[in-house]
Design an enzyme around this catalytic site. Structure first.
Site, short mmCIF file in Angstrom:
data_model
loop_
_atom_site.label_atom_id
_atom_site.label_comp_id
_atom_site.label_asym_id
_atom_site.label_seq_id
_atom_site.Cartn_x
_atom_site.Cartn_y
_atom_site.Cartn_z
N ARG A 133 0.83 -1.21 0.00
CA ARG A 133 0.00 0.00 0.00
C ARG A 133 0.86 1.26 0.00
O ARG A 133 0.55 2.25 -0.67
CB ARG A 133 -0.96 -0.01 1.20
N LYS A 184 -2.57 7.18 1.16
CA LYS A 184 -2.21 7.39 2.56
C LYS A 184 -1.05 8.38 2.58
O LYS A 184 0.12 8.03 2.77
CB LYS A 184 -1.85 6.06 3.24
N GLU A 203 -15.70 7.36 6.40
CA GLU A 203 -14.92 6.56 7.36
C GLU A 203 -14.68 7.40 8.61
O GLU A 203 -15.12 8.54 8.70
CB GLU A 203 -13.59 6.14 6.73
N1 PXG Z 1 -8.86 5.17 7.14
C1 PXG Z 1 -7.86 6.05 7.27
C2 PXG Z 1 -8.03 7.43 6.76
C3 PXG Z 1 -6.65 5.66 7.87
O1 PXG Z 1 -5.67 6.52 8.00
C4 PXG Z 1 -7.62 3.46 8.22
C5 PXG Z 1 -8.77 3.91 7.59
C6 PXG Z 1 -7.55 2.02 8.65
O2 PXG Z 1 -6.69 1.31 7.80
P1 PXG Z 1 -5.85 0.05 8.29
O3 PXG Z 1 -5.09 -0.39 7.09
O4 PXG Z 1 -4.94 0.53 9.39
O5 PXG Z 1 -6.82 -0.95 8.75
C7 PXG Z 1 -6.52 4.35 8.36
C8 PXG Z 1 -5.25 3.93 9.01
C9 PXG Z 1 -3.15 6.17 14.43
C10 PXG Z 1 -3.31 6.18 12.98
O6 PXG Z 1 -1.99 6.16 14.89
C11 PXG Z 1 -4.10 5.26 12.34
C12 PXG Z 1 -4.26 5.29 10.96
C13 PXG Z 1 -3.64 6.28 10.29
C14 PXG Z 1 -2.87 7.19 10.94
C15 PXG Z 1 -2.67 7.16 12.29
O7 PXG Z 1 -4.16 6.22 15.14
N2 PXG Z 1 -5.11 4.37 10.35
#
Ligand code: PXG
Length: 294
Positions: free
Chosen positions: A54, A153, A186
């Site tokens: 990703r 991301k 989301e």
């Molecule tokens: N949506 C967004 C916008 C994200 O940044 C997720 C969904 C979940 O994706 P994953 O692949 O992790 O299941 C994310 C990712 C944190 C933190 O430290 C978490 C994310 C991004 C940045 C910081 O809380 N989650």
């Protein structure tokens, strides 16, 4: 300093307190870069290959050429974890456009910076998994797909930060972002699911949400358990009237939502579908074949 964790920056390790990059780095000046948040469970980096894939997709979308192969990146993460002797940790992988001048043109940045931070993970609020958390719709819409979409991301997270500020200011645990048409996109760093008529529903990434790796696990688990799961547009009304709802994300894992904008979801307690999926999810993260050994 001996026991201080080290941070990988461009192939070198620096003690945490001295791990610094230039103030001219365009990651700082313009949010020009990409990142991943990954977890290590009992010495195994969960879905590391998927996160690295990703990261490279995000980099491709912003035309950032990462100066390591994917295999070298995996190795760098594993070595950083070994150096720090961590077994259960949070890994933050960041690639910025690198040092440039005070103009936004990325052509002025000859060398991207690669940062790997591995640290102990802070667990979420006491009782979140057992009781569920509260959420609210934020006034800030998810960036549209033809702007700095969260499908990438990228380091542009002000959209999520503003939503989080709103939740904090209102004493609510988490914010939910709507997309430009008013459908649910989301959470600030989580994907969202609802349960209605025994069926699981989740929004498509075409609303500008990130294709979550945790969400993908839930999709696979639902299939395995024979629970119907449909990807479809969700309205705020559909969430208010759902019998169950939950967030998924690397940091949060799976957390039930018990209230949205003061409306109780279902009976206000984690429901049977959520609980079943959470139990199965924990088996998945504990299975060492679902990651790469550090
Ligand atoms: N949506 C967004 C916008 C994200 O940044 C997720 C969904 C979940 O994706 P994953 O692949 O992790 O299941 C994310 C990712 C944190 C933190 O430290 C978490 C994310 C991004 C940045 C910081 O809380 N989650």
């Amino acid at each position: 300093m001996n026991n201080e964790l080290v941070v990988y920056i461009d192939g070198e390790y620096y003690p945490k307190s001295q791990a610094k990059i230039s103030v001219f780095d365009h990651g700082l000046l313009y949010g020009d870069g990409v990142f991943e948040g990954i977890r290590e469970y009992n010495g195994v980096v969960f879905k590391l290959k998927e996160h690295v894939d990703r990261l490279y997709r995000s980099a491709h979308a912003i035309m950032l050429k990462i100066p390591l192969t994917k295999d070298e990146m995996v190795k760098a993460v594993v070595e950083t974890l070994r150096t720090n002797k961590l077994k259960d940790s949070y890994v933050r992988l960041v690639v910025t456009r690198g040092e440039g001048d005070l103009g936004l043109d990325p052509r002025k940045c000859p060398k991207p910076s690669i940062i790997i931070i591995t640290d102990i993970i802070k667990l979420h609020a006491e009782g979140a998994k057992e009781n569920g958390i509260t959420a609210m719709f934020s006034w800030v819409r998810r960036n549209p797909v033809d702007a700095t979409t969260h499908e990438i991301k990228s380091l542009n997270y002000l959209n999520s930060v503003l939503a989080k500020i709103e939740a904090n200011a209102n004493g609510v645990d988490e914010a939910i972002c709507l997309e430009s048409n008013g459908y649910i996109a989301e959470g600030v760093g989580e994907n969202i699911f609802i349960v209605k008529n025994g069926e699981i529903l989740t929004p498509p990434t075409s609303t500008g949400a990130l294709a979550g790796i945790t969400a993908e696990v839930v999709v696979e688990l639902a299939a395995k358990l024979g629970i119907k799961l449909t990807v479809t547009n969700l309205t705020p009304f559909m969430l208010f009237t759902a019998v169950e709802a939950f967030f998924t994300g690397t940091a949060m894992e799976m957390v039930p939502i018990r209230e949205v904008n003061k409306r109780q979801i279902g009976n206000g307690k984690p429901g049977p579908v959520t609980k079943k999926l959470m139990a199965e999810f924990h088996k998945v993260i504990e299975d060492p074949t679902n990651g790469i050994k550090a």
